[in-house]
Enzyme design. Structure first.
Site, short mmCIF file in Angstrom:
data_model
loop_
_atom_site.label_atom_id
_atom_site.label_comp_id
_atom_site.label_asym_id
_atom_site.label_seq_id
_atom_site.Cartn_x
_atom_site.Cartn_y
_atom_site.Cartn_z
CB SER A 40 -0.92 -0.06 1.23
OG SER A 40 -1.88 0.94 1.18
NE ARG A 92 -8.32 1.54 11.23
CZ ARG A 92 -7.22 1.20 10.57
NH1 ARG A 92 -6.79 1.98 9.60
NH2 ARG A 92 -6.56 0.12 10.87
CG ASP A 127 -6.32 -3.74 -3.30
OD1 ASP A 127 -7.13 -2.82 -3.09
OD2 ASP A 127 -5.12 -3.68 -2.99
CG HIS A 149 -5.66 -2.14 0.30
ND1 HIS A 149 -4.69 -2.23 -0.67
CD2 HIS A 149 -5.18 -1.28 1.23
CE1 HIS A 149 -3.68 -1.43 -0.36
NE2 HIS A 149 -3.94 -0.85 0.79
CG ASP A 150 -7.52 -5.22 5.34
OD1 ASP A 150 -6.72 -4.26 5.29
OD2 ASP A 150 -8.49 -5.26 6.11
#
Lengths: 374, 209
Positions: free
Chosen positions: A154, A224, A319, A352-353
């Site tokens: 990232s 968040r 992602d 993405h994680d």
């Protein structure tokens, strides 16, 4: 019971830099500190160093635990350790908290030597390039002239890429994972919403909330929550929560009804209790501003012509925040420059994680690349 | 259970033949050339070309296990499905683009050959010749061919576009492709006469006319 694949109990160190650092914005940091951790042993000719660059909310605590009772290890512990894909029996691994961070390196909650007060709103806006310069000075202090590899996912992948442009002779290999050559308008838009959530929180006080003894908790929490939505794929959220109800029946209220809401609130609350709002603003800005092709009229191939490193570029199919298409742009520019590049587009459900997940094939690829590295 | 040793024997013989195929391809490539190998498998051909000709090689491969094998073999590999085209590669950005024993297994055959001609200054294509006499015998006997060069049953074959040398010649003529050289081999040896009947492997070196 000692886990033989863990780097074990680790402790952070602090490096102090008294020489001013000129930032891309024009501001100058008169002095600063970087907190970092190391795992493994630096060899005699100092050729086995690997730098880990962290993402938005990451830290220098990449692997190992601070004590035996520590509930969680460092954020990339599944990747780094003895016998793990990034093998600390072979490599000397460095994790560093970036400037403007909130985990020990100089940042908005540090004291401004000019005023003797906390920096707060006055802490400069930093860029990926600034971080790379600061990291290079840490390497200087450690006597490392060239990294065997620089690794990041990232925003961390952006730093790894920037290293190959700013210090082409100091990086042999760059592992650029789930990254992008810049952020799209949509991607920057998420950052803007997150920042607005923080900035419009009445307890933000323009960034000087420290002196009011409060924290813009609501803003950080929403920032968040939003981030978490974008780090997961629709499928992953569907598999994890679906439409499951928290209490088993609809209550016709605005309390937590669905399990997904419970998860987001939990993540938001946890984050708001430990992360600095000023740091969050600056990390997202560093993401927004990263665009190595900008000074080449948008020509990424021209921008990457300075690079000399060998590359492993990795993306994950689900992602959508840092999509495979963006990694392919990096790959194309590297190919155009006839650099050594391998590109793995990994099938993954986690969005993405996924770059943080212990997927077997992902780890096999990273392990094979690192084992073959010169 | 004679099945297992028989297969192992075929595999060993294939490996030796494969080396001769590689050597034949290598004769058409200049040392130090920039080479793209489509459907590169575990990177064996690129490894051979790197070791013998010091080429700057890149492979394209979609299969996870093959991509991992390439990384283990130190081969630069780009994971992508070549059926989706070669838009990630600029025109004339490679000296040579190779499609080795993969032509018969792609769906977008025509499109891929034209894309290779766009990306490469020169193209090398190799494929098993469906017109090989042993294959013809299988057909006459009433079965789909199974041989060392076509080692699959009809129900599990990845091959979807089989062609003969005569077919491919006609394809080239019809698409304005200038065939610079053609080499036909059987068991690693060159075939001179009646290539469409006696040859099991066809190798073409061509470019846009």
């Amino acid at each position: 019971m000692q886990d033989s694949s863990s780097v074990g109990i680790v402790a952070p160190q602090t490096a102090r830099f008294s020489e001013p650092l000129a930032l891309k914005s024009g501001a100058v940091l008169p002095q600063y500190e970087l907190v970092f951790e190391t795992y493994g042993t630096l060899n005699a000719d100092k050729s086995n160093a690997v730098l880990i660059c962290h993402a938005l909310s990451g830290t220098h605590h990449v692997a190992g635990k601070y004590s035996d009772d520590d509930k969680y290890p460092g954020w990339w512990d599944n990747m780094i350790g003895p016998g793990k894909p990034l093998d600390t029996n072979r490599y000397f691994v460095i994790g560093v908290n970036n400037l403007a961070g909130c985990h020990g390196s100089t940042g908005p909650a540090s004291i401004n030597p000019a005023t003797g007060k906390l920096w707060g709103s006055q802490f400069p806006v930093v860029t990926v390039e600034d971080w790379v310069h600061a990291q290079a000075r840490l390497a200087d202090q450690l006597g490392i002239t060239q990294f065997a590899a620089i690794v990041g996912g990232s925003l961390g992948g952006m730093q790894a890429l920037q290293w190959t442009l700013t210090y082409p002779d100091r990086v042999k290999n760059a592992l650029v994972i789930a990254a992008a050559p810049n952020l799209t308008a949509q991607n920057m838009a998420f950052n803007e919403v997150a920042r607005q959530a923080i900035i419009t929180d009445p307890e933000f006080y323009g960034g000087d909330f420290y002196q009011h003894g409060v924290v813009p908790r609501r803003g950080l929490r929403i920032a968040r929550m939003l981030g978490h939505i974008t780090y997961l794929s629709d499928d992953a959220m569907g598999a994890k929560f679906g439409r499951k109800l928290k209490s088993g029946e609809i209550k016709y209220s605005f309390d937590v009804e669905f399990e997904m809401e419970s998860y987001l609130r939990y993540q938001g609350d946890k984050f708001a209790g430990e992360f600095d709002a000023n740091t969050y603003l600056r990390m997202t800005r560093a993401l927004d501003y990263f665009d190595p092709a900008a000074e080449f009229g948008g020509d990424l191939t021209a921008a990457l012509s300075r690079a000399k490193a060998d590359f492993l570029v990795v993306s994950f199919t689900s992602d959508w925040r840092f999509s495979p298409a963006r990694s392919r742009e990096i790959v194309k520019a590297l190919l155009d420059n006839e650099l050594s590049v391998t590109y793995a587009e990994l099938t993954a459900a986690h969005g993405h994680d996924a770059f943080l997940m212990p997927d077997q094939h992902y780890h096999d690829i990273v392990r094979a690349y690192l084992e073959n590295m010169e | 259970m004679t099945h297992v040793p028989e297969q192992a024997h075929v595999h060993f013989a294939e490996a030796a033949t494969e080396r001769r195929d590689f050597a034949a391809i290598a004769r058409w490539i200049t040392p130090g050339a920039k080479v793209l190998d489509l459907g590169c498998g575990d990177g064996a051909l690129l490894g051979y070309l790197r070791d013998t000709l010091n080429v700057r090689g890149y492979g394209v491969e979609k299969d996870d296990a093959n991509v991992l094998a390439c990384v283990k073999n130190g081969i630069n590999v780009i994971q992508m499905n070549l059926e989706e085209g070669l838009s990630g590669f600029d025109a004339n950005s490679f000296d040579v683009v190779i499609l080795s024993q993969t032509l018969q297994a792609v769906y977008q055959t025509e499109r891929i050959v034209l894309e290779m001609l766009r990306v490469g200054k020169e193209v090398i294509v190799t494929f098993p010749n469906f017109g090989y006499w042993k294959h013809r015998l299988h057909i006459i006997a009433g079965n789909m061919p199974v041989s060392p060069s076509l080692p699959y049953q009809w129900y599990d074959t990845p091959n979807v576009h089989m062609c003969t040398i005569a077919d491919f010649d006609a394809f080239c003529a019809g698409h304005g492709i200038h065939v610079r050289e053609r080499l036909v081999m059987t068991d690693g040896k060159a075939v001179g006469v009646l290539p469409n009947l006696l040859g099991s492997l066809a190798m073409y070196r061509f470019q846009t006319a």
